[in-house]
Design a protein around this motif. Structure first.
Motif, PDB file in Angstrom:
ATOM      1  N   GLU A 427       0.828  -1.211   0.000  1.00  0.00           N
ATOM      2  CA  GLU A 427       0.000   0.000   0.000  1.00  0.00           C
ATOM      3  C   GLU A 427       0.862   1.260   0.000  1.00  0.00           C
ATOM      4  OE1 GLU A 427      -4.101  -1.503   2.158  1.00  0.00           O
ATOM      5  OE2 GLU A 427      -2.428  -0.900   3.436  1.00  0.00           O
ATOM      6  N   VAL A 428       1.959   1.244   0.736  1.00  0.00           N
ATOM      7  CA  VAL A 428       2.862   2.400   0.745  1.00  0.00           C
ATOM      8  C   VAL A 428       3.515   2.572  -0.625  1.00  0.00           C
ATOM      9  CG1 VAL A 428       5.011   3.313   1.712  1.00  0.00           C
ATOM     10  CG2 VAL A 428       3.288   2.330   3.225  1.00  0.00           C
ATOM     11  N   PRO A 435       3.334   6.029   5.247  1.00  0.00           N
ATOM     12  CA  PRO A 435       3.977   5.290   6.337  1.00  0.00           C
ATOM     13  C   PRO A 435       3.361   5.581   7.704  1.00  0.00           C
ATOM     14  CG  PRO A 435       5.641   6.104   4.824  1.00  0.00           C
ATOM     15  CD  PRO A 435       4.323   6.691   4.372  1.00  0.00           C
ATOM     16  N   GLU A 436       2.958   6.828   7.917  1.00  0.00           N
ATOM     17  CA  GLU A 436       2.408   7.215   9.212  1.00  0.00           C
ATOM     18  C   GLU A 436       1.140   6.444   9.568  1.00  0.00           C
ATOM     19  OE1 GLU A 436       3.276   9.228   6.800  1.00  0.00           O
ATOM     20  OE2 GLU A 436       4.940  10.422   7.612  1.00  0.00           O
ATOM     21  N   ASP A 437       0.463   5.912   8.566  1.00  0.00           N
ATOM     22  CA  ASP A 437      -0.767   5.165   8.825  1.00  0.00           C
ATOM     23  C   ASP A 437      -0.508   3.881   9.599  1.00  0.00           C
ATOM     24  OD1 ASP A 437      -2.301   7.055   7.448  1.00  0.00           O
ATOM     25  OD2 ASP A 437      -1.996   6.044   5.518  1.00  0.00           O
ATOM     26  N   PHE A 438       0.758   3.461   9.664  1.00  0.00           N
ATOM     27  CA  PHE A 438       1.087   2.191  10.302  1.00  0.00           C
ATOM     28  C   PHE A 438       1.964   2.365  11.544  1.00  0.00           C
ATOM     29  CE2 PHE A 438       0.474   1.478   5.758  1.00  0.00           C
ATOM     30  CZ  PHE A 438      -0.520   0.504   5.782  1.00  0.00           C
ATOM     31  N   TYR A 439       2.067   3.576  12.057  1.00  0.00           N
ATOM     32  CA  TYR A 439       2.960   3.820  13.183  1.00  0.00           C
ATOM     33  C   TYR A 439       2.434   3.284  14.510  1.00  0.00           C
ATOM     34  CZ  TYR A 439       6.110   6.909  10.540  1.00  0.00           C
ATOM     35  OH  TYR A 439       7.021   7.429   9.658  1.00  0.00           O
ATOM     36  N   ASP A 440       1.121   3.337  14.712  1.00  0.00           N
ATOM     37  CA  ASP A 440       0.561   3.002  16.016  1.00  0.00           C
ATOM     38  C   ASP A 440       0.144   1.531  16.072  1.00  0.00           C
ATOM     39  OD1 ASP A 440      -0.263   3.345  18.612  1.00  0.00           O
ATOM     40  OD2 ASP A 440      -2.261   4.097  18.062  1.00  0.00           O
ATOM     41  N   LYS A 448       6.951  -0.112  11.553  1.00  0.00           N
ATOM     42  CA  LYS A 448       7.300   1.295  11.341  1.00  0.00           C
ATOM     43  C   LYS A 448       8.597   1.412  10.548  1.00  0.00           C
ATOM     44  CE  LYS A 448       8.190   5.692  13.692  1.00  0.00           C
ATOM     45  NZ  LYS A 448       9.426   5.956  12.923  1.00  0.00           N
ATOM     46  N   SER A 449       9.592   0.642  10.934  1.00  0.00           N
ATOM     47  CA  SER A 449      10.854   0.663  10.210  1.00  0.00           C
ATOM     48  C   SER A 449      10.669   0.170   8.781  1.00  0.00           C
ATOM     49  CB  SER A 449      11.879  -0.204  10.943  1.00  0.00           C
ATOM     50  OG  SER A 449      13.092  -0.270  10.235  1.00  0.00           O
ATOM     51  N   ASP A 450       9.831  -0.855   8.604  1.00  0.00           N
ATOM     52  CA  ASP A 450       9.588  -1.397   7.265  1.00  0.00           C
ATOM     53  C   ASP A 450       9.044  -0.331   6.320  1.00  0.00           C
ATOM     54  OD1 ASP A 450      10.378  -3.925   8.072  1.00  0.00           O
ATOM     55  OD2 ASP A 450       8.349  -4.553   8.598  1.00  0.00           O
ATOM     56  N   VAL A 451       7.991   0.349   6.743  1.00  0.00           N
ATOM     57  CA  VAL A 451       7.349   1.318   5.841  1.00  0.00           C
ATOM     58  C   VAL A 451       8.197   2.576   5.668  1.00  0.00           C
ATOM     59  CG1 VAL A 451       5.019   0.460   6.262  1.00  0.00           C
ATOM     60  CG2 VAL A 451       5.952   2.240   7.756  1.00  0.00           C
ATOM     61  N   ASP A 452       8.982   2.915   6.670  1.00  0.00           N
ATOM     62  CA  ASP A 452       9.827   4.116   6.568  1.00  0.00           C
ATOM     63  C   ASP A 452      10.957   3.951   5.555  1.00  0.00           C
ATOM     64  OD1 ASP A 452       8.411   5.672   8.328  1.00  0.00           O
ATOM     65  OD2 ASP A 452       9.720   5.290  10.050  1.00  0.00           O
ATOM     66  N   HIS A 453      11.452   2.712   5.386  1.00  0.00           N
ATOM     67  CA  HIS A 453      12.651   2.502   4.575  1.00  0.00           C
ATOM     68  C   HIS A 453      12.395   1.852   3.223  1.00  0.00           C
ATOM     69  CE1 HIS A 453      14.513   2.894   8.635  1.00  0.00           C
ATOM     70  NE2 HIS A 453      15.474   3.479   7.950  1.00  0.00           N
ATOM     71  N   ILE A 454      11.144   1.503   2.919  1.00  0.00           N
ATOM     72  CA  ILE A 454      10.906   0.710   1.727  1.00  0.00           C
ATOM     73  C   ILE A 454      11.341   1.419   0.444  1.00  0.00           C
ATOM     74  CG2 ILE A 454       8.496   1.462   1.526  1.00  0.00           C
ATOM     75  CD1 ILE A 454      10.072  -1.976   0.630  1.00  0.00           C
TER      76      ILE A 454
END
Length: 564
Positions: A427-428, A435-440, A448-454
């Motif tokens: 989705e990202v 990415p922020e949609d998956f932080y919490d 969080k690390s996964d979506v931030d670095h993809i």
């Protein structure tokens, strides 16, 4: 009279003061050993004021060369993190390779010379409980397990705690892992398929054809007769996963067995409703016959059962296919791609059965346990070390030290962790989520690390997962994780899985004395049948021997367990 009353009141005051002093003393002795004051609650992440030591038994894989220069199995990013965050100094009571670890544990139990803490399987856990060698961790779990670990363990539906509870006491800390660990995909060199104009093998017949082409048609183009069609298990792994070790079997033949509806090593409900052991059924004999034919035709690694590390042939570029879980980029694939950036390893939910369905065996979510030596002064330290891993795992870089070097490492993940991660990354990349949609989502510890670095490692087009559209060297550790999700787990997201579970994943009473021998007979007979040193009819003799040497009684016990 007044004098008598005075002395009576004085006695009451003195008695009350002594009682209060004793109560205060008891309260102080029962306080959290890492707390600053008696009134503080237990802290799952509390730092010890003075350094404590914990001597552990640890599995150390000699083929894992990921440690950065200067680091050792006892001094690395993980042990330093434990020291800095908790003030716990980790020592090694013993280390052992994957193929020897269980033996070292058994020796420690037999000699009653346990480390302060170690990771064990279900067989060893029961032995330790019966020998009264390990600590009751009921209070440790209730007071020190972090909320995130409790949430994950609770997601097992009670299975995780049930597996470590004896006479109402929690005797070990259980893991609880992603269900994807129990499915063994078919990993294939897609570049070899493309070179030979082949499609991924959907059926068992297709699998034989692809393996034959990989062996005979020089897919790597080096002009040498040096390629392996399908890898086989090495000395550290098994022909197939079983009910006691239902996850993470490397290079076995799990996918071939399940495509024939054979589930050796699993306890199943037969057609008549009676419980049966999968290794004794006709479907297993049929699968052994198929493997025997493949081996005789040179389509399977000729060194199965004696090769020390099948991953070496993957890294060197000699192997074209193998079965393994979604996380194989954490295994040999990172080195394979580093050695050859064109090695396009892709993962498939294959082969299918005769009806075109994917029917793998499924695992239990709880397979390993941390136990603590009875009378060890700080039993909560083991729990804190595990809390620390779950809370901080995203900080570690697996390219400078694989996760197996973390002391007392247990895998903690919601059952759907990898599937959720795969969908989130898609989705990202597609731009439909940020990415922020998956932080919490703290239970999904690396998300969080996964979506931030993809975007750092995945190149366009974002929907093409061939190796040429990745940049592993931009962040090798992050690539390992993302490739495991978007390539390793993708087939499990995109395929309808008609999986089969074992009816139990634990031992019965008779197994404690008989199972080691029964399993040895099974393993040796099946390997000999595949390699052609025993006839296929040896299977029938195995079934007879298995029943006579305790299997029939064990089957009755399994039925009793299920009935209860």
């Amino acid at each position: 009279m007044l004098k008598k009353i005075f002395f009576l009141l004085l006695f009451i005051l003195l008695f009350t003061a002594c009682s209060n002093e004793d109560a205060s003393k008891d309260e102080t002795e029962d306080k959290d050993p890492s707390s600053d004051t008696p009134s503080e609650p237990a802290d799952p992440f509390g730092v010890y004021e003075e350094t404590i030591t914990i001597a552990i038994g640890q599995e150390v894989d000699p083929s894992d060369t990921s440690l950065q220069d200067g680091d050792t199995p006892l001094d690395n990013q993980y042990t330093r993190h434990v020291k800095e965050n908790l003030n716990i100094e980790v020592e090694h009571a013993f280390t052992a390779s994957p193929s020897n670890y269980d033996q070292k544990v058994s020796l420690a139990i037999a000699s009653n010379d346990l480390p302060d803490a170690m990771v064990v399987g279900p067989v060893e856990l029961r032995q330790l409980v019966e020998a009264d060698q390990i600590a009751d961790l009921t209070d440790v779990y209730e007071n020190y397990a972090s909320p995130a670990i409790k949430e994950i363990i609770d997601s097992s539906g009670g299975v995780a705690l049930e597996n470590v509870t004896f006479d109402g006491k929690i005797m070990a800390i259980p893991n609880s892992q992603a269900s994807a660990d129990g499915v063994h995909n078919l990993w294939i060199r897609q570049d070899w398929l493309d070179e030979l104009g082949l499609e991924p093998p959907k059926t068992l017949d297709d699998l034989k054809k692809v393996a034959k082409a990989f062996v005979e048609e020089d897919p790597d183009g080096n002009g040498q007769d040096d390629t392996i069609g399908l890898a086989g298990p090495d000395t550290s792994n098994k022909l197939y996963a079983n009910f006691l070790e239902s996850t993470n079997n490397l290079y076995g033949f799990d996918g071939i067995f399940s495509a024939l509806h054979a589930y050796p090593g699993y306890w199943l409900e037969g057609e008549d409703g009676e419980l049966v052991y999968g290794s004794t059924l006709p479907e297993t004999k049929e699968a052994l016959s198929f493997l025997r034919d493949m081996y005789s035709e040179g389509l399977i690694d000729p060194e199965i059962g004696v090769r020390e590390d099948s991953g070496e042939s993957v890294i060197s570029g000699n192997t074209g296919m193998f079965f393994g879980p979604f996380w194989m980029p954490y295994g040999p694939l990172t080195d394979a791609v580093t050695n050859n950036p064109d090695a396009n390893w892709q993962s498939y939910a294959l082969p299918l059965d005769a009806n075109g369905e994917y029917t793998p065996h499924l695992s239990t979510t709880t397979t390993q346990f941390v136990v603590v030596r009875k009378d060890y002064e700080h039993p909560e330290a083991a729990m804190k070390i595990l809390n620390n891993l779950l809370a901080n795992e995203s900080e570690f870089d697996p390219s400078i030290g694989g996760p197996g070097f973390y002391p007392l490492r247990l895998v903690y993940a919601p059952a759907d962790e990898m599937e959720v991660t795969t969908v989130a990354l898609r989705e990202v990349l597609a731009g439909t989520k940020e990415p922020e949609d998956f932080y919490d989502m703290p239970a999904y510890k690396l998300l969080k690390s996964d979506v931030d670095h993809i975007h750092e490692i995945k190149l366009e087009p974002y929907d093409n997962m061939d190796i040429e559209y990745w940049d592993p060297q931009a962040n090798l550790g992050q690539w390992t994780r993302a490739y495991s999700a978007l390539v390793g787990t993708a087939p499990l997201v995109d395929t309808e899985i008609n999986g089969v579970k074992s009816v139990i994943y634990s031992q019965t009473k008779t197994m404690e004395d008989r199972w080691v021998n029964l399993k040895k007979i099974e393993d040796e007979t099946f390997l000999k049948i595949i390699m052609g040193t025993e006839s296929l009819d040896a299977f029938d003799q195995f079934v007879e021997d298995w029943n006579n040497q305790g299997g029939e009684q064990i089957t009755e016990e399994v039925a009793d367990v299920v009935a209860k």
